[in-house]
Design an enzyme around this catalytic site. Structure first.
Site, short mmCIF file in Angstrom:
data_model
loop_
_atom_site.label_atom_id
_atom_site.label_comp_id
_atom_site.label_asym_id
_atom_site.label_seq_id
_atom_site.Cartn_x
_atom_site.Cartn_y
_atom_site.Cartn_z
N SER A 128 0.86 -0.97 -0.04
CA SER A 128 0.13 -0.02 -0.17
C SER A 128 0.81 1.35 -0.11
O SER A 128 1.85 1.33 0.50
CB SER A 128 -1.02 0.02 1.21
OG SER A 128 -1.56 1.29 1.54
N TYR A 153 -1.83 -1.08 10.94
CA TYR A 153 -2.16 -1.92 9.64
C TYR A 153 -0.98 -1.25 8.58
O TYR A 153 -0.52 -2.18 7.90
CB TYR A 153 -3.34 -1.28 9.23
CG TYR A 153 -3.59 -1.24 7.68
CD1 TYR A 153 -3.43 -0.23 6.75
CD2 TYR A 153 -3.97 -2.72 6.89
CE1 TYR A 153 -3.52 -0.58 5.44
CE2 TYR A 153 -4.05 -2.94 5.70
CZ TYR A 153 -3.83 -1.81 4.78
OH TYR A 153 -3.78 -1.95 3.47
N LYS A 157 2.00 -3.82 6.47
CA LYS A 157 2.62 -3.75 5.19
C LYS A 157 4.07 -3.51 5.06
O LYS A 157 4.75 -4.38 4.15
CB LYS A 157 1.79 -2.51 4.37
CG LYS A 157 0.32 -2.69 4.39
CD LYS A 157 -0.03 -3.92 3.55
CE LYS A 157 -1.66 -4.14 3.29
NZ LYS A 157 -1.88 -5.57 2.92
#
Ligand code: WQD
Length: 344
Positions: A128, A153, A157
């Site tokens: 992302s 979150y 990644k």
């Protein structure tokens, strides 16, 4: 003649399901595994209605190593994996960091461990643009600095990219293509599949279309005092079909023995668009008004981030092609279909 068998984890989710369609349309056999924590098995029916082919579907969580081992035993001959499966709500990750680290990283590690023993050539990882944080310079390239994650979150990644890099550096006979997405929006033109968030949508487009259809009273635009031309945040909104097609290109790279062991690509349009511009474009494209107000900034929001997609254009052979107005009309068509079906 099949081009190969691809395991799509999280394949009944928003990006996974659209990617499964594009893989099937490109001549691949698809196996989907999904724990259905944020999607429904009906999505497999939608994929079949679009392509005429029903992908194999396994309900289960790849965070469980026994589930993953059983999957490979029951579905031999998988050539590559696309790993979408992850918990992905930024706000929730702040409240439940351990769940996010355990789930997202165990999924990846369990898959990586099964690759060499099962002859799987490579893995496409769903990363992302959050890894760039608030960039000093836009557009961001793959060489732009990785900033400290602003949420667990986003950190999963970043850590996942490092896990893949370290596994390959240790001599694992596998390859990887890491795709850093910007903001996926829209739905399949057939309106057979689309974005279907549980509960109150966090992301802009589902909240916008639910407001347009009258399910929500108004759209709150989070902040109009940013240092941008109209004061609202800027993002790189990428059509979901264009994004899905980038994954097909990534699989082709993995299955080509002449390509590098690990590659990273920004998958964006290269165009920065403000929230207000998106609302205006939706209203122009659909003729439907979106009641909206300006509200306070949302904690954790990046002011502006958009991609330089030159590497994906020139090396991956991929480019975003769908006009924004078409993407937004598809999103609206999907919202109308959900109402027709009594789903919302
Ligand atoms: C976009 C813009 C909001 C809702 C997230 C994840 C990111 C990636 C994409 C997975 C922002 C504004 C939103 C609303 C608004 N997901 N907005 N009113 O936060 O850019 O990125 O989704 O990889 O990791 O962080 O997307 O759609 O939530 O917000 O004004 O009701 O819309 O402030 O400027 P975001 P988003």
């Amino acid at each position: 003649m099949s081009k190969g068998k691809i395991l799509v984890t999280g394949g009944t989710g928003y990006i996974g399901s659209h990617t499964a369609v594009e893989l099937i349309n490109s001549g691949y056999d698809v196996v989907i595994i999904d724990d259905l924590s944020n999607s429904s098995a009906d999505v497999v029916d939608g994929i079949e209605r679009i392509t005429g082919v029903r992908p194999a579907f396994v309900e289960g969580s790849c965070a469980n190593p026994h589930v993953v081992a059983k999957l490979f035993a029951e579905h031999p001959g998988i050539n590559a994996i696309i790993n979408f499966a992850a918990s992905k709500a930024v706000g929730e990750s702040v409240k439940k960091p351990l769940l996010y680290y355990r789930n997202n990283l165990n999924i990846l590690i369990n898959l990586l461990e099964q690759m060499a023993p099962n002859g799987v050539k490579g893995i496409v990882f769903s990363s992302s643009c959050t890894v760039y944080g608030e960039p000093d310079i836009n557009p961001v390239t793959e060489q732009s600095p990785i900033k400290k994650a602003t949420s667990p979150y986003g950190n999963t990644k970043q850590i996942a990219e490092e896990i893949i890099t370290d596994a390959i550096a240790s001599g694992e006979p596998i390859k990887s293509v890491i795709l850093r997405y910007f903001n996926p929006i829209g739905s399949h033109p057939s309106a057979e599949i689309g974005e279907l968030p549980n509960g109150v949508p966090q992301n802009l487009i589902p909240y916008l279309t639910q407001t347009a259809i009258g399910l929500r009273e108004k759209l709150s635009i989070f902040g109009n005092d940013y240092n941008t031309p109209d004061g609202t945040c800027i993002r790189d909104y990428i059509d979901i079909i264009d994004l899905a097609r980038a994954h097909v290109k990534a699989v082709e790279r993995l299955l080509d023995p002449s390509t590098p062991q690990i590659e990273i690509f920004n998958i964006g349009t290269g165009n920065g668009l403000s929230v207000k511009q998106l609302v205006d474009t939706f209203e122009e494209a659909t003729g439907v008004k979106v009641p909206h107000v300006y509200a306070d900034r949302r904690q954790g929001d990046i002011e502006q981030v958009w991609a330089d997609p030159a590497l994906a254009n020139n090396v991956l052979g991929w480019k975003a092609e769908t006009p924004l107005a078409e993407t937004l009309k598809n999103a609206w068509r999907w919202q109308l279909r959900l109402r027709e079906r009594g789903i919302m």
